[in-house]
Write a protein that holds these residues in place. Structure first.
Motif, mmCIF file in Angstrom:
data_model
loop_
_atom_site.group_PDB
_atom_site.id
_atom_site.type_symbol
_atom_site.label_atom_id
_atom_site.label_comp_id
_atom_site.label_asym_id
_atom_site.label_seq_id
_atom_site.Cartn_x
_atom_site.Cartn_y
_atom_site.Cartn_z
ATOM 1 N N THR A 160 12.067 7.469 11.962
ATOM 2 C CA THR A 160 10.987 7.692 12.940
ATOM 3 C C THR A 160 9.826 6.810 12.520
ATOM 4 O OG1 THR A 160 10.005 9.558 11.761
ATOM 5 C CG2 THR A 160 11.688 10.069 13.425
ATOM 6 N N HIS A 161 8.994 6.457 13.477
ATOM 7 C CA HIS A 161 7.774 5.693 13.204
ATOM 8 C C HIS A 161 6.584 6.612 13.437
ATOM 9 C CE1 HIS A 161 9.545 1.370 13.927
ATOM 10 N NE2 HIS A 161 10.084 1.995 12.905
ATOM 11 N N GLU A 162 5.744 6.705 12.431
ATOM 12 C CA GLU A 162 4.562 7.577 12.531
ATOM 13 C C GLU A 162 3.331 6.677 12.573
ATOM 14 O OE1 GLU A 162 5.231 10.731 12.949
ATOM 15 O OE2 GLU A 162 7.364 10.580 12.422
ATOM 16 N N PRO A 163 2.629 6.630 13.716
ATOM 17 C CA PRO A 163 1.556 5.651 13.872
ATOM 18 C C PRO A 163 0.340 5.896 12.974
ATOM 19 C CG PRO A 163 1.811 6.995 15.850
ATOM 20 C CD PRO A 163 2.886 7.410 14.916
ATOM 21 N N ALA A 218 -4.676 9.275 12.641
ATOM 22 C CA ALA A 218 -4.263 8.077 13.390
ATOM 23 C C ALA A 218 -5.339 7.699 14.408
ATOM 24 C CB ALA A 218 -2.942 8.348 14.104
ATOM 25 N N SER A 219 -5.585 6.394 14.481
ATOM 26 C CA SER A 219 -6.652 5.917 15.359
ATOM 27 C C SER A 219 -6.043 5.421 16.665
ATOM 28 C CB SER A 219 -7.379 4.764 14.648
ATOM 29 O OG SER A 219 -8.149 4.046 15.571
ATOM 30 N N ASP A 220 -6.720 5.644 17.782
ATOM 31 C CA ASP A 220 -6.162 5.100 19.022
ATOM 32 C C ASP A 220 -6.636 3.676 19.272
ATOM 33 O OD1 ASP A 220 -8.679 5.772 19.665
ATOM 34 O OD2 ASP A 220 -8.166 7.227 21.247
ATOM 35 N N SER A 255 -8.595 5.429 4.874
ATOM 36 C CA SER A 255 -8.047 6.529 4.088
ATOM 37 C C SER A 255 -7.260 7.404 5.063
ATOM 38 C CB SER A 255 -9.169 7.257 3.344
ATOM 39 O OG SER A 255 -9.471 8.441 3.971
ATOM 40 N N LEU A 256 -6.006 7.619 4.723
ATOM 41 C CA LEU A 256 -5.115 8.293 5.662
ATOM 42 C C LEU A 256 -4.950 9.758 5.272
ATOM 43 C CD1 LEU A 256 -2.285 5.601 5.959
ATOM 44 C CD2 LEU A 256 -4.314 5.892 7.397
#
Ligand code: CTP
Length: 397
Positions: free
Chosen positions: A196-199, A282-284, A296-297
């Motif tokens: 899966t890809h997690e943005p 996550a940023s749009d 920083s995530l």
């Protein structure tokens, strides 16, 4: 058993082409309709007249024959059959098929068809053993093409080894097996596959090294046994199989939604390498290094899709199969994982980088169920898939 079945028979240019005349006869005795296609090289070994007379049908030879095209266009010709059989499948035909070349009628039909294909290779032993032919064979099996033979024995060229085309009755048996109603007919099976890809933002994501090869091979193998397959896949490197319902997702949460929509199923096979976490921050908009500095995530845990389905109180599939990707204490960790998740079987594999399994073409698995662990030898992912599909069919029977 073959009554009313339509076989498109492509005869390649090899000495074994003479056996294809007998093959036509055997197929027609069993009620099959045979439409023959003869390659230019094939004409060197058998005559168009004998092929056409034995088949009791028009013989197709030329991609650009206007009268043939008027009778039946070559695209349609490739699709009206129940099975396309290539016998003999020469080294050259196999190479064309694996590369997707379409420069004569036979190769064009094989590229245009959406019908299952069975090949009966025949060639000199050295040509068969050559790395290029073996590479082409692996590509063709990965593409879902069934293979019968070749047999080992004395060859027309005076050498001995594998390369002799299977006997007509062996090819007939392979055709019958391919056209029979499989043991999973009437069963609905769900397969998850791929990473899966997690943005992180619209252009960046967190992912893993899964190629989706094992899950794709499994979906194909289950479908070949007659199952109605719902294939929920993350962004994989390999193309999804033909003939299954494909649902493409990006994230673990989308995968869970797709899985829940696909229920009820008789069996669920969870081969996806689902990301354990997603980025809550996550940023749009694309993060900019000058303006935003070091990102920083922040993470949150993803839903566990396998566990959610395995522990359903109502409507749980009668068989739930998980995978366990481990790098150490494989059996011990996988056994604990099976209990924790509540699935019936877990397929354990060692994904340490030195095994080359994750993203590679081979797999070495141990199947753990209530009765213990069953370790299979290392083999290619298509073979693992076929054996696993057969085990699933036996469990659902
Ligand atoms: N799985 C799932 N949903 C998740 C994580 C895993 O459905 N969010 C499934 C996988 O498809 C696989 C099984 O659970 O069938 C085990 O996956 P694995 O990555 O080995 O285990 P994890 O649960 O992630 O455990 P850990 O990372 O601690 O090894």
């Amino acid at each position: 058993m073959l009554a009313g079945k339509r076989i498109l028979l492509i005869i390649g240019g090899g000495i074994a082409a003479f056996k294809s005349l007998d093959l036509i006869r055997r197929l027609r005795e069993r009620g099959a309709e045979v439409t023959p296609v003869l390659t230019r090289a094939g004409e060197e070994f058998v005559t168009p007249l004998s092929v056409s007379a034995l088949a009791g049908s028009t013989l197709y030879r030329d991609l650009f024959d206007l009268s043939d095209e008027a009778e039946m266009g070559h695209i349609q010709l490739s699709r009206v059959a129940d099975l396309v059989v290539v016998a003999p499948a020469t080294a050259d035909l196999m190479a064309k098929m694996s590369k997707g070349l379409a420069n004569d009628l036979a190769s064009t039909l094989l590229l245009a068809t959406d019908t299952p294909v069975l090949i009966a290779p025949a060639m000199n032993v050295r040509m068969w053993d050559h790395a290029a032919t073996q590479r082409n064979l692996a590509t063709l099996t990965d593409d879902g093409i069934a293979v019968v033979g070749p047999n080992e024995g004395d060859m027309a060229c005076g050498e001995y080894g594998p390369g002799r085309m299977s006997e007509p009755l062996e090819i007939v048996a392979a055709i019958e097996a391919r056209l029979a109603d499989g043991p999973l007919k009437g069963r609905r099976v769900l397969v998850t596959s791929g990473p899966t890809h997690e943005p992180i933002d619209p252009v960046r994501y967190i992912a893993n090294r899964s190629s989706g090869a094992q899950g794709t091979a499994l979906a194909r193998a289950l479908s070949a046994l007659g199952a109605e397959v719902v294939f929920v896949t993350g962004p994989a490197d390999v193309a999804p199989p033909e003939g299954v319902q494909v649902i493409k997702v990006q994230t673990a949460r989308q995968m869970l939604d797709a899985v829940q929509d696909a229920l009820p199923v008789d069996a669920g096979v969870f081969a996806a390498a689902v990301a354990d976490w997603h980025v809550t921050s996550a940023s749009d908009k694309k993060l900019k290094k000058s303006k935003d500095g070091l990102p920083s995530l922040a993470f949150a845990e993803n839903p566990d899709i396998l566990k959610t389905v395995a522990q359903m109180k109502k409507g749980r599939p009668s068989l739930v199969v998980g995978f366990a990707a481990e790098t150490n204490d494989v059996i011990e960790n996988a056994t604990a994982k099976r209990k924790r998740k509540g699935c019936d079987w877990i397929v354990a594999n060692d994904v340490s980088p030195e095994t080359g399994i994750m993203g590679g073409s081979e797999n070495a698995v141990t199947i753990i169920d209530n009765d213990g662990a069953d370790t299979w030898p290392r083999m290619n992912k298509a073979q693992v898939a076929n054996q696993l599909a057969a085990r699933i069919a036996a469990a659902l029977a």
